[in-house]
Scaffold this motif. Sequence first.
Motif, PDB file in Angstrom:
ATOM      1  N   ALA A   1      30.673  36.334  41.534  1.00 19.14           N
ATOM      2  CA  ALA A   1      31.683  35.722  40.666  1.00 19.14           C
ATOM      3  C   ALA A   1      32.695  36.758  40.184  1.00 19.14           C
ATOM      4  O   ALA A   1      33.902  36.509  40.123  1.00 19.14           O
ATOM      5  N   THR A   2      32.192  37.942  39.870  1.00 23.41           N
ATOM      6  CA  THR A   2      33.091  39.011  39.420  1.00 23.41           C
ATOM      7  C   THR A   2      34.037  39.426  40.532  1.00 23.41           C
ATOM      8  O   THR A   2      35.247  39.622  40.310  1.00 23.41           O
ATOM      9  N   ARG A   3      33.499  39.552  41.771  1.00 28.92           N
ATOM     10  CA  ARG A   3      34.352  39.918  42.900  1.00 28.92           C
ATOM     11  C   ARG A   3      35.429  38.861  43.142  1.00 28.92           C
ATOM     12  O   ARG A   3      36.581  39.184  43.475  1.00 28.92           O
ATOM     13  N   ALA A   4      35.057  37.621  42.998  1.00 27.73           N
ATOM     14  CA  ALA A   4      36.034  36.533  43.185  1.00 27.73           C
ATOM     15  C   ALA A   4      37.153  36.638  42.157  1.00 27.73           C
ATOM     16  O   ALA A   4      38.342  36.450  42.470  1.00 27.73           O
ATOM     17  N   ARG A   5      36.746  36.936  40.918  1.00 28.80           N
ATOM     18  CA  ARG A   5      37.775  37.086  39.875  1.00 28.80           C
ATOM     19  C   ARG A   5      38.687  38.278  40.171  1.00 28.80           C
ATOM     20  O   ARG A   5      39.901  38.220  39.979  1.00 28.80           O
ATOM     21  N   VAL A   6      38.082  39.398  40.676  1.00 25.16           N
ATOM     22  CA  VAL A   6      38.885  40.575  41.021  1.00 25.16           C
ATOM     23  C   VAL A   6      39.863  40.252  42.146  1.00 25.16           C
ATOM     24  O   VAL A   6      41.045  40.634  42.098  1.00 25.16           O
TER      25      VAL A   6
ATOM     26  N   THR B   1      41.094  37.359  42.846  1.00 28.43           N
ATOM     27  CA  THR B   1      42.142  36.495  42.285  1.00 28.43           C
ATOM     28  C   THR B   1      43.201  37.324  41.554  1.00 28.43           C
ATOM     29  O   THR B   1      44.408  37.119  41.709  1.00 28.43           O
ATOM     30  N   VAL B   2      42.717  38.289  40.771  1.00 30.14           N
ATOM     31  CA  VAL B   2      43.644  39.152  40.035  1.00 30.14           C
ATOM     32  C   VAL B   2      44.504  39.958  41.011  1.00 30.14           C
ATOM     33  O   VAL B   2      45.723  40.121  40.821  1.00 30.14           O
ATOM     34  N   ARG B   3      43.899  40.465  42.112  1.00 23.20           N
ATOM     35  CA  ARG B   3      44.657  41.229  43.098  1.00 23.20           C
ATOM     36  C   ARG B   3      45.746  40.367  43.739  1.00 23.20           C
ATOM     37  O   ARG B   3      46.881  40.828  43.964  1.00 23.20           O
ATOM     38  N   GLN B   4      45.392  39.132  44.063  1.00 23.29           N
ATOM     39  CA  GLN B   4      46.377  38.224  44.637  1.00 23.29           C
ATOM     40  C   GLN B   4      47.531  37.979  43.665  1.00 23.29           C
ATOM     41  O   GLN B   4      48.707  37.939  44.053  1.00 23.29           O
ATOM     42  N   GLN B   5      47.177  37.819  42.387  1.00 23.06           N
ATOM     43  CA  GLN B   5      48.218  37.612  41.378  1.00 23.06           C
ATOM     44  C   GLN B   5      49.124  38.850  41.270  1.00 23.06           C
ATOM     45  O   GLN B   5      50.339  38.725  41.146  1.00 23.06           O
TER      46      GLN B   5
END
Length: 343
Positions: free
Chosen positions: A25-30, A32-36
Amino acid sequence: MTGGRWVQRVVLRVLGMASRAEVAATRARVDTVRQQLRAIEGEIRATRGQLDKMAKAIRETQMHVGSRNRGLEGTLSHVDRNVNALIRRQYLDQQSLPFPHDILSQRFHLWSQNEEDGITLALFKTVGTVHHRFVELGAGVNGGNSGFLADVCGWSGLMVDAAEARVAKLAVRFGRFGVKTVAEWVTRETVNTLLTSHAVPEEVDLVSIDIDGNDYWVWQALRATSPRVVIVEFNPFFGRSRSVVVRYDPRFDRRRFKSVTPFFYGASLGALARLGTELGYRLVLVEPRGINAYFLRNDVEPSRPAWTPEVLHPKPVAEPAHLFELIEREQLPLIDLERDTAV
């Protein structure tokens, strides 16, 4: 979740031992942040591109609009001044005005820096013209105060400027009128040789000096010709009352002092009036914007009175005391003619 399992999970997180699900879950959030962040970077690049295009458009517009003296703004200023000249001519009985208003009311601008064209023409209508000859020291690209006389009035003479590129333009503009154009840095040591080498006669109607620094010293040294009228640029920022001049330096360049002040150059109106008296000339006019002073040789139209610098000087844009404090603090080479030895 029991209290014990909650405490266990907290301890595992602190120790970096979270569950696989939590790590995923943390990797997914990271991700997402990178894409943003990548999206934001793309927007920034696009914005920079738009800003670069806007800056280019602004520069191109400025080239067309220009400054007060160039481009569209300069053209509009030129038109505005000459419309005012036509209005004055239409509604004033200029010949009935007292001196110097009868002369100044006839000012207009074609070639000169401000409205000296009309002032010079009106003055020569009053004092008469003998030779139709001039010497212009510091002619720029427009012929300075003599461009109108050559282009419109059929005068001939010598135009000198330090920049070869400007002199090339002078030759194109005025050479067909018999005007000699010379590229030379004028000093008090060279001015007389310069004039005699180009066959300037012993008397001319006009000498105009606008060399942004040593104007006072060059006029003081001038002996090769005796002009009936002298126009000299003065430094209005030196104020009304003091007779001051920058110390003579044959290579004086006002740009060397711009990091301290752009207003350190030339001589005050008082200093030039004092010099004029020594050379047999009297101060009679000042261009209203405070750039050029007009002097008549004492035997030319004696009925036209001399005026004091205090009367003719336009109001300075700033109190000169602050400028003099700066000059003294920075030890800039300034001579007070009432106190110091002029060398």
